[in-house]
Design a protein around this motif. Structure first.
Motif, PDB file in Angstrom:
ATOM      1  N   GLN A 181       0.820  -1.204   0.000  1.00  0.00           N
ATOM      2  CA  GLN A 181       0.000   0.000   0.000  1.00  0.00           C
ATOM      3  C   GLN A 181       0.858   1.259   0.000  1.00  0.00           C
ATOM      4  OE1 GLN A 181      -2.878  -1.723   3.272  1.00  0.00           O
ATOM      5  NE2 GLN A 181      -3.729   0.203   2.524  1.00  0.00           N
ATOM      6  N   LEU A 182       1.984   1.197   0.663  1.00  0.00           N
ATOM      7  CA  LEU A 182       2.820   2.388   0.818  1.00  0.00           C
ATOM      8  C   LEU A 182       3.732   2.645  -0.375  1.00  0.00           C
ATOM      9  CD1 LEU A 182       3.785   1.892   4.578  1.00  0.00           C
ATOM     10  CD2 LEU A 182       2.497   3.836   3.643  1.00  0.00           C
ATOM     11  N   TYR A 183       4.195   1.586  -1.053  1.00  0.00           N
ATOM     12  CA  TYR A 183       5.199   1.744  -2.108  1.00  0.00           C
ATOM     13  C   TYR A 183       4.942   0.786  -3.268  1.00  0.00           C
ATOM     14  CZ  TYR A 183       7.536   3.800   1.925  1.00  0.00           C
ATOM     15  OH  TYR A 183       7.817   4.543   3.040  1.00  0.00           O
ATOM     16  N   ASN A 211       2.552  10.026   0.566  1.00  0.00           N
ATOM     17  CA  ASN A 211       1.891   9.250   1.626  1.00  0.00           C
ATOM     18  C   ASN A 211       1.576  10.090   2.852  1.00  0.00           C
ATOM     19  OD1 ASN A 211       2.046   6.882   0.118  1.00  0.00           O
ATOM     20  ND2 ASN A 211       3.916   6.157   1.118  1.00  0.00           N
ATOM     21  N   GLY A 212       2.318  11.162   3.054  1.00  0.00           N
ATOM     22  CA  GLY A 212       2.103  11.989   4.244  1.00  0.00           C
ATOM     23  C   GLY A 212       2.556  11.326   5.533  1.00  0.00           C
ATOM     24  N   ASN A 261       5.790  13.399  10.850  1.00  0.00           N
ATOM     25  CA  ASN A 261       5.298  13.829  12.158  1.00  0.00           C
ATOM     26  C   ASN A 261       4.473  15.107  12.120  1.00  0.00           C
ATOM     27  OD1 ASN A 261       6.254  11.734  13.773  1.00  0.00           O
ATOM     28  ND2 ASN A 261       8.248  12.688  14.081  1.00  0.00           N
ATOM     29  N   GLN A 262       4.848  16.065  11.281  1.00  0.00           N
ATOM     30  CA  GLN A 262       4.065  17.296  11.233  1.00  0.00           C
ATOM     31  C   GLN A 262       2.686  17.051  10.641  1.00  0.00           C
ATOM     32  OE1 GLN A 262       8.081  19.951  10.608  1.00  0.00           O
ATOM     33  NE2 GLN A 262       6.312  20.525   9.396  1.00  0.00           N
ATOM     34  N   VAL A 263       2.595  16.147   9.702  1.00  0.00           N
ATOM     35  CA  VAL A 263       1.287  15.761   9.154  1.00  0.00           C
ATOM     36  C   VAL A 263       0.445  15.121  10.253  1.00  0.00           C
ATOM     37  CG1 VAL A 263       0.104  14.337   7.443  1.00  0.00           C
ATOM     38  CG2 VAL A 263       2.280  15.451   6.859  1.00  0.00           C
ATOM     39  N   LEU A 264       1.066  14.233  11.029  1.00  0.00           N
ATOM     40  CA  LEU A 264       0.377  13.598  12.148  1.00  0.00           C
ATOM     41  C   LEU A 264      -0.059  14.637  13.171  1.00  0.00           C
ATOM     42  CD1 LEU A 264      -0.450  11.137  13.894  1.00  0.00           C
ATOM     43  CD2 LEU A 264       1.909  11.095  14.751  1.00  0.00           C
ATOM     44  N   ALA A 265       0.804  15.592  13.495  1.00  0.00           N
ATOM     45  CA  ALA A 265       0.456  16.617  14.481  1.00  0.00           C
ATOM     46  C   ALA A 265      -0.774  17.408  14.041  1.00  0.00           C
ATOM     47  CB  ALA A 265       1.648  17.547  14.710  1.00  0.00           C
ATOM     48  N   ARG A 266      -0.797  17.807  12.789  1.00  0.00           N
ATOM     49  CA  ARG A 266      -1.957  18.563  12.291  1.00  0.00           C
ATOM     50  C   ARG A 266      -3.226  17.709  12.327  1.00  0.00           C
ATOM     51  NH1 ARG A 266       2.037  20.208   8.330  1.00  0.00           N
ATOM     52  NH2 ARG A 266       2.683  22.371   8.727  1.00  0.00           N
ATOM     53  N   ARG A 267      -3.089  16.445  12.006  1.00  0.00           N
ATOM     54  CA  ARG A 267      -4.253  15.538  12.034  1.00  0.00           C
ATOM     55  C   ARG A 267      -4.809  15.421  13.451  1.00  0.00           C
ATOM     56  NH1 ARG A 267      -4.482   9.798   8.903  1.00  0.00           N
ATOM     57  NH2 ARG A 267      -6.148   8.754  10.047  1.00  0.00           N
TER      58      ARG A 267
END
Length: 347
Positions: free
Chosen positions: A276-278, A321-322, A325-331
């Protein structure tokens, strides 16, 4: 927003706390482990940690004082129980748990370690776990009220491709590297790669416990690595390996996102999550067992152009894929805002 971050002040926990700061959150970072006496980990792992929750609650309450926050995030949570959450609740109307491990699988050799978290889970407003088969059902069965599942994340700062000096290249260069702790089965896997002629470098803790250590010893370059040394060891390799922890029911791991983020070609077990990731053979390469892994490594080491294309494409895919960590923080912040509008958890 003001965040009370309760987690280790090292490793990936520290990286996640810093990521919240980078997206504009005012972070107070407190380690719950600083509240505990020496050898607390043995106490937790062998006896389930009776009394730990109340020690952490008392010390966190003292350190938080009269300050107030928009939300609290407990990273891991293995020593933060209902009593500690009660102290945290006085300072933050919404409390989130983030756990990159798998505290819910049974039977587990780490069952006692997770006793405190399992008791605490119903008291969180949001519980975030890593994608695994059946993880949502396991979390619900333990009393989680609201659930989110995510991919493991790399860090935008720690895991960006470094520019290695000549001295660093000399220290960290390798053909095929594995950076990780010894676990049962990993010694036999590495021994087979060595027998098949793979030019291997191993960095990590506890490899002396491997029954195959006499064979592995010349290939073990260092003990546990983290931070910039971890990144350099992967960046200095032509190929970096991923091995999974079967006891955790892992289908991907932190290495699955960190290695491509660092810019090294990744060779990982063939699992549904990795697919799924690659894209296979374009953004990463996947193996079935040590013999297949050895053959794939041999082919990639002989083809610099192909290996470089896979590394570059895998690196680009991490942004699509996002898995950062910054993507996770915003989520997490977005979900906290929803919970705050709904009034949070009464406790």
């Amino acid at each position: 927003m003001r965040l009370l971050y309760i987690g280790a002040d090292s490793g990936t926990s520290l990286q996640r706390a810093a990521a919240f700061g980078r997206v504009g959150t005012d972070v107070l970072h407190l380690s719950p482990y600083a509240c505990l006496p020496p050898h607390w980990a043995l106490w937790l792992n062998r006896a389930g940690g009776p009394g730990i929750d109340h020690l952490v609650a008392k010390e966190l309450g003292r350190r938080i004082g009269e300050r107030h926050f928009d939300f609290a995030l407990v990273d891991c949570g293995d020593v933060v129980g209902p009593a500690a959450l009660k102290a945290i609740r006085k300072a933050a109307p919404v409390i989130v748990n983030y756990n990159a491990d798998n505290p819910f699988v049974d039977p587990s050799p780490e069952r006692l370690r997770w006793n405190i978290l399992r008791r605490a889970l119903p008291h969180y407003d949001l519980a975030i776990g890593v994608c695994r088969d059946g993880i949502e059902a396991m979390m619900v069965s333990r009393g989680a009220r609201r659930i989110d599942t995510i991919w493991q994340c790399a860090d935008e700062i720690m895991h960006r491709p470094p520019s290695l000096t000549q001295e660093e290249k000399s220290r960290w260069s390798s053909d095929v590297v594995f950076v990780g702790t010894w676990m049962p089965g990993r010694g036999a896997f590495m021994a087979r790669l060595i027998e098949k002629g793979v030019p291997l470098a191993i960095h990590g803790a506890r490899w002396k416990r491997a029954p195959e250590y006499r064979l592995l010893h010349p290939f073990v370059r260092s003990d546990h690595l983290e931070g910039t040394d971890y990144t350099r060891a992967i960046a200095g390799a032509k190929i970096a390996l991923v091995l999974l922890n079967g006891a955790n029911a892992d289908l991907h791991t932190t290495r699955s996102t960190e290695i491509p983020a660092i810019g090294t070609a990744m060779c990982a077990p063939r699992t549904p999550h990795h697919h799924q990731l690659y894209r296979q053979d374009e953004e990463a390469v996947f193996f079935e067992g040590p013999d297949d892994c050895a053959e794939i490594c041999r082919q990639l080491l002989a083809d610099d152009g192909r290996r470089g294309r896979i590394a570059d494409a895998g690196h680009r895919r991490t942004f699509a894929n996002g898995t950062y960590n910054q993507v996770l923080a915003r989520r997490i912040i977005e979900q906290v805002l929803v919970l705050k509008r709904a009034g949070g958890n009464a406790g």
